[in-house]
Design an enzyme around this catalytic site. Structure first.
Site, PDB file in Angstrom:
ATOM      1  N   ASP A 191       0.886  -1.052   0.062  1.00 14.64           N
ATOM      2  CA  ASP A 191      -0.019   0.047  -0.069  1.00 14.64           C
ATOM      3  C   ASP A 191       0.699   1.316   0.054  1.00 14.64           C
ATOM      4  O   ASP A 191       0.301   2.497   0.386  1.00 14.64           O
ATOM      5  CB  ASP A 191      -0.831  -0.021   1.250  1.00 14.64           C
ATOM      6  CG  ASP A 191      -0.336   0.071   2.473  1.00 14.64           C
ATOM      7  OD1 ASP A 191       1.053  -0.190   2.434  1.00 14.64           O
ATOM      8  OD2 ASP A 191      -0.773   0.116   3.736  1.00 14.64           O
ATOM      9  N   HIS A 209      24.240   1.439 -18.968  1.00 17.38           N
ATOM     10  CA  HIS A 209      23.098   1.951 -17.838  1.00 17.38           C
ATOM     11  C   HIS A 209      23.133   1.301 -16.543  1.00 17.38           C
ATOM     12  O   HIS A 209      22.328   0.726 -15.901  1.00 17.38           O
ATOM     13  CB  HIS A 209      21.747   1.481 -18.439  1.00 17.38           C
ATOM     14  CG  HIS A 209      21.180   2.479 -19.344  1.00 17.38           C
ATOM     15  ND1 HIS A 209      20.229   2.123 -20.186  1.00 17.38           N
ATOM     16  CD2 HIS A 209      21.959   3.614 -19.982  1.00 17.38           C
ATOM     17  CE1 HIS A 209      19.978   3.245 -21.238  1.00 17.38           C
ATOM     18  NE2 HIS A 209      21.053   4.011 -21.050  1.00 17.38           N
ATOM     19  N   ASP A 223      26.803   9.924 -14.859  1.00 19.28           N
ATOM     20  CA  ASP A 223      25.853  10.455 -15.631  1.00 19.28           C
ATOM     21  C   ASP A 223      24.692  10.869 -14.828  1.00 19.28           C
ATOM     22  O   ASP A 223      23.793  10.023 -14.074  1.00 19.28           O
ATOM     23  CB  ASP A 223      25.323   9.557 -16.760  1.00 19.28           C
ATOM     24  CG  ASP A 223      24.355   9.893 -17.590  1.00 19.28           C
ATOM     25  OD1 ASP A 223      23.827  10.785 -17.657  1.00 19.28           O
ATOM     26  OD2 ASP A 223      24.274   9.088 -18.726  1.00 19.28           O
ATOM     27  N   ASP A 242      20.703  16.678 -18.218  1.00 15.75           N
ATOM     28  CA  ASP A 242      20.975  15.447 -18.532  1.00 15.75           C
ATOM     29  C   ASP A 242      22.494  15.508 -18.832  1.00 15.75           C
ATOM     30  O   ASP A 242      22.912  15.892 -20.021  1.00 15.75           O
ATOM     31  CB  ASP A 242      20.500  14.529 -19.894  1.00 15.75           C
ATOM     32  CG  ASP A 242      20.878  13.233 -20.116  1.00 15.75           C
ATOM     33  OD1 ASP A 242      21.652  12.580 -19.041  1.00 15.75           O
ATOM     34  OD2 ASP A 242      20.367  12.533 -20.807  1.00 15.75           O
ATOM     35  N   HIS A 247      26.273   3.265 -29.083  1.00 16.74           N
ATOM     36  CA  HIS A 247      24.898   3.989 -28.890  1.00 16.74           C
ATOM     37  C   HIS A 247      24.902   5.289 -29.893  1.00 16.74           C
ATOM     38  O   HIS A 247      25.680   5.859 -30.365  1.00 16.74           O
ATOM     39  CB  HIS A 247      24.567   4.372 -27.327  1.00 16.74           C
ATOM     40  CG  HIS A 247      25.957   5.463 -26.701  1.00 16.74           C
ATOM     41  ND1 HIS A 247      26.070   6.953 -27.067  1.00 16.74           N
ATOM     42  CD2 HIS A 247      26.820   5.052 -25.819  1.00 16.74           C
ATOM     43  CE1 HIS A 247      26.924   7.116 -26.464  1.00 16.74           C
ATOM     44  NE2 HIS A 247      27.512   6.276 -25.619  1.00 16.74           N
ATOM     45  N   HIS A 259      19.925  12.464 -27.935  1.00 17.11           N
ATOM     46  CA  HIS A 259      18.362  12.313 -27.924  1.00 17.11           C
ATOM     47  C   HIS A 259      17.593  13.788 -27.817  1.00 17.11           C
ATOM     48  O   HIS A 259      18.366  14.618 -27.121  1.00 17.11           O
ATOM     49  CB  HIS A 259      17.872  11.405 -26.936  1.00 17.11           C
ATOM     50  CG  HIS A 259      18.553  11.660 -25.605  1.00 17.11           C
ATOM     51  ND1 HIS A 259      17.809  12.533 -24.659  1.00 17.11           N
ATOM     52  CD2 HIS A 259      19.534  10.744 -24.858  1.00 17.11           C
ATOM     53  CE1 HIS A 259      18.702  12.471 -23.579  1.00 17.11           C
ATOM     54  NE2 HIS A 259      19.796  11.629 -23.649  1.00 17.11           N
ATOM     55  N   HIS A 290      14.544  11.895 -21.982  1.00 15.32           N
ATOM     56  CA  HIS A 290      14.502  11.345 -23.547  1.00 15.32           C
ATOM     57  C   HIS A 290      13.098  11.658 -23.930  1.00 15.32           C
ATOM     58  O   HIS A 290      12.183  11.037 -23.783  1.00 15.32           O
ATOM     59  CB  HIS A 290      14.552   9.951 -23.349  1.00 15.32           C
ATOM     60  CG  HIS A 290      15.963   9.271 -23.211  1.00 15.32           C
ATOM     61  ND1 HIS A 290      16.592   8.143 -23.923  1.00 15.32           N
ATOM     62  CD2 HIS A 290      17.022   9.756 -22.151  1.00 15.32           C
ATOM     63  CE1 HIS A 290      17.569   8.029 -23.175  1.00 15.32           C
ATOM     64  NE2 HIS A 290      18.170   8.819 -22.300  1.00 15.32           N
ATOM     65  N   GLU A 300      26.616  13.259 -26.566  1.00 11.70           N
ATOM     66  CA  GLU A 300      27.156  12.508 -25.839  1.00 11.70           C
ATOM     67  C   GLU A 300      27.987  11.211 -26.309  1.00 11.70           C
ATOM     68  O   GLU A 300      27.675   9.920 -26.253  1.00 11.70           O
ATOM     69  CB  GLU A 300      26.057  11.744 -24.821  1.00 11.70           C
ATOM     70  CG  GLU A 300      24.947  11.220 -25.422  1.00 11.70           C
ATOM     71  CD  GLU A 300      23.960  10.695 -24.536  1.00 11.70           C
ATOM     72  OE1 GLU A 300      24.093   9.983 -23.657  1.00 11.70           O
ATOM     73  OE2 GLU A 300      22.519  11.091 -24.458  1.00 11.70           O
ATOM     74  N   TYR A 324      34.222   2.970 -25.030  1.00  9.81           N
ATOM     75  CA  TYR A 324      34.116   1.972 -24.043  1.00  9.81           C
ATOM     76  C   TYR A 324      34.975   0.632 -24.246  1.00  9.81           C
ATOM     77  O   TYR A 324      34.803   0.071 -25.103  1.00  9.81           O
ATOM     78  CB  TYR A 324      32.606   1.363 -23.700  1.00  9.81           C
ATOM     79  CG  TYR A 324      31.571   2.555 -23.800  1.00  9.81           C
ATOM     80  CD1 TYR A 324      31.376   3.232 -22.586  1.00  9.81           C
ATOM     81  CD2 TYR A 324      31.106   3.128 -24.853  1.00  9.81           C
ATOM     82  CE1 TYR A 324      30.450   4.448 -22.481  1.00  9.81           C
ATOM     83  CE2 TYR A 324      30.190   4.338 -24.879  1.00  9.81           C
ATOM     84  CZ  TYR A 324      29.806   4.860 -23.538  1.00  9.81           C
ATOM     85  OH  TYR A 324      29.118   5.916 -23.401  1.00  9.81           O
ATOM     86  N   ARG A 326      32.717   9.069 -21.296  1.00 13.21           N
ATOM     87  CA  ARG A 326      31.425   9.686 -21.816  1.00 13.21           C
ATOM     88  C   ARG A 326      31.555  10.854 -21.526  1.00 13.21           C
ATOM     89  O   ARG A 326      31.509  11.181 -20.158  1.00 13.21           O
ATOM     90  CB  ARG A 326      30.005   8.788 -21.543  1.00 13.21           C
ATOM     91  CG  ARG A 326      28.966   9.599 -22.587  1.00 13.21           C
ATOM     92  CD  ARG A 326      27.757   8.606 -22.542  1.00 13.21           C
ATOM     93  NE  ARG A 326      27.181   8.534 -21.274  1.00 13.21           N
ATOM     94  CZ  ARG A 326      27.023   7.293 -20.514  1.00 13.21           C
ATOM     95  NH1 ARG A 326      27.560   6.142 -21.004  1.00 13.21           N
ATOM     96  NH2 ARG A 326      26.430   7.252 -19.377  1.00 13.21           N
ATOM     97  N   GLU A 371      28.925  14.424 -21.946  1.00 15.16           N
ATOM     98  CA  GLU A 371      27.340  14.860 -22.406  1.00 15.16           C
ATOM     99  C   GLU A 371      27.291  16.142 -22.166  1.00 15.16           C
ATOM    100  O   GLU A 371      27.316  16.500 -21.029  1.00 15.16           O
ATOM    101  CB  GLU A 371      26.366  13.725 -21.832  1.00 15.16           C
ATOM    102  CG  GLU A 371      24.996  14.232 -22.135  1.00 15.16           C
ATOM    103  CD  GLU A 371      24.195  13.058 -21.584  1.00 15.16           C
ATOM    104  OE1 GLU A 371      23.104  13.000 -22.156  1.00 15.16           O
ATOM    105  OE2 GLU A 371      24.493  12.521 -20.351  1.00 15.16           O
TER     106      GLU A 371
END
Length: 442
Positions: free
Chosen positions: A43, A246, A263, A274, A353, A357, A364, A388, A392, A410, A412
């Site tokens: 609940d 991710h 990130d 972002d 990737h 975006h 996104h 971005e 890797y 990375r 971004e």
């Protein structure tokens, strides 16, 4: 003091609804619902967050509400349905605006309590040829509207009844592609808060900290500065964990000599930021880390420099791929001509990737990348997107020279397309090697 839910004038939401109605076909009705409450366990519920399209058209943050837009041959109607005032329930879950206050605030034709939605819809759907709904939503409220349409279709008095369903978000999400000045200011505010958090992370002495401690610092800084939530689950990926795109476990111990890929961005008044930065645990990049980092930074700068109206996102992707592939050849990871390697997709092992975006109310942003004819949408003034690039290099990849294995980078930023070119909205967040290292020493 300005109320936080009034940072965009009501006239702006009114104008959006009018634009939406212009895009609707004649003799149609559109029904949009607020987001449902989501159960966390038993609940208890997750913190409530309004549906992005519903908020975009109303500015209303309460649950259990609906917006109905009706377009006839010559006239239109806007109806908002809200929860009725209930002192007992408000004692437990907080104050509701209610019907009378909603009438004063919202520039719609009618405000009703949500209990009357079925009754009003049955009348509104008579002599309508089509209904706009979220066609991919399994929410019981949307399914119930479909049942109401079936019921209305049995009418013997109406000249005609709905025989066609159309996807309501095709209109709203296309509208959201172009940001207004007010929206851009909210994104800038989100970025100013995100900047403070990233800079604090860069300055932190991280001896024996775990990734989740850094995550907690970001979430604290967001809330401390007025952003009620993060825009997405913060990624704090140290060492080889950065090679999981991710990664959100955030449980490893930060080790001196490793990089941390962070990130993280906050959401301010429903608008996202972002940002990704990759920083060294001990404040200094190793020679190999610096080589990879500057290759990614060079790719990002090339892509950003190419942004202007008329350019397509696929062109930016190719610019990034070519730049990063040049670096992969230089590092001895790939062999051959850059042109052939890109054509064969060899670079995708290390840059798997997209270059970015759309960003706005959603991190996104649910806006189209192709037009109604299936053609790619070119950049235009007022669009906001992330850029971005990343490399890797997994520690178990024997094709990578040993000194580069386990490195993930990375970088971004959030970019506004302007009339003549672009504006980097996150340009004040440190990202060169010199800036990052100097912050650690400050």
């Amino acid at each position: 003091m300005q109320r936080r839910d009034e940072m965009i004038d009501e006239k702006v939401y009114k104008s959006r609804r009018e634009t939406f109605l212009k895009e609707m076909k004649k003799n149609s009705a559109a029904v949009l619902f607020s987001a449902p409450q989501k159960v966390r366990s038993n609940d208890t519920e997750y913190p409530y967050r309004q549906d992005s399209d519903f908020y975009y058209l109303t500015g209303f943050k309460e649950d259990n509400s609906a917006l109905v837009l009706v377009k006839g041959k010559k006239s239109t109607k806007e109806l908002l349905f809200v929860q009725k005032k209930d002192k007992t329930l408000e004692l437990w879950t907080g104050k509701r605006l209610g019907e009378e206050e909603a009438k004063k605030r919202f520039l719609v034709d009618k405000v009703h309590i949500i209990d009357l939605l079925d009754e009003k819809l049955k009348k509104l759907l008579l002599n309508k040829k089509r209904v706009y709904l979220d066609m991919f939503c399994e929410d019981k409220r949307v399914l119930h509207v479909k049942e109401l349409v079936k019921e209305v279709s049995k009418s013997r008095t109406a000249k005609y009844t709905p025989k066609e369903f159309l996807h309501v978000r095709d209109i709203s999400q296309a509208m959201r592609l172009i940001k207004t000045p007010a929206e851009i200011e909210l994104i800038k505010k989100a970025l100013s808060i995100t900047k403070e958090a990233h800079h604090k992370a860069m300055k932190m002495k991280k001896n024996a900290l775990r990734e989740y401690e850094l995550q907690a610092m970001f979430e604290y800084e967001f809330k401390r500065n007025g952003a009620y939530s993060d825009a997405y689950t913060t990624i704090v990926a140290s060492g080889n964990s950065g090679n999981t795109l991710h990664y959100i476990e955030n449980s490893e111990v930060l080790k001196r000599g490793e990089l941390i890929l962070i990130d993280a961005g906050c959401e301010y008044e429903m608008y996202a930021s972002d940002i990704t930065r990759t920083i060294p645990v001990g404040g200094k990049f190793t020679k190999a880390q610096k080589e990879v980092y500057e290759a990614v930074l060079q790719a990002q700068l090339r892509v950003i420099d190419a942004i202007k109206p008329g350019v397509k996102k696929s062109e930016l992707q190719e610019t990034a791929r070519e730049s990063l592939c040049e670096a992969l050849v230089k590092f001895g990871i790939l062999k051959g001509s850059v042109k052939d390697l890109v054509k064969e997709g060899k670079d995708k092992t290390y840059f798997p990737h997209g270059i970015g975006h759309w960003m706005g109310i959603d991190v996104h942003d649910q806006c189209p990348y192709k037009d109604k004819n299936g053609k790619e949408i070119a950049l235009a003034e007022g669009m906001v997107l992330t850029i971005e690039p990343g490399l890797y290099l997994r520690e178990d990849d024997k094709s990578v020279p040993k000194k580069y294995r386990g490195i993930a980078v990375r970088i971004e930023d959030n970019i506004l397309v302007t009339k003549e070119g672009h504006e980097n909205l996150s340009r004040d967040i440190a990202k060169t090697v010199e800036e990052v290292e100097s912050l650690y020493d400050s």
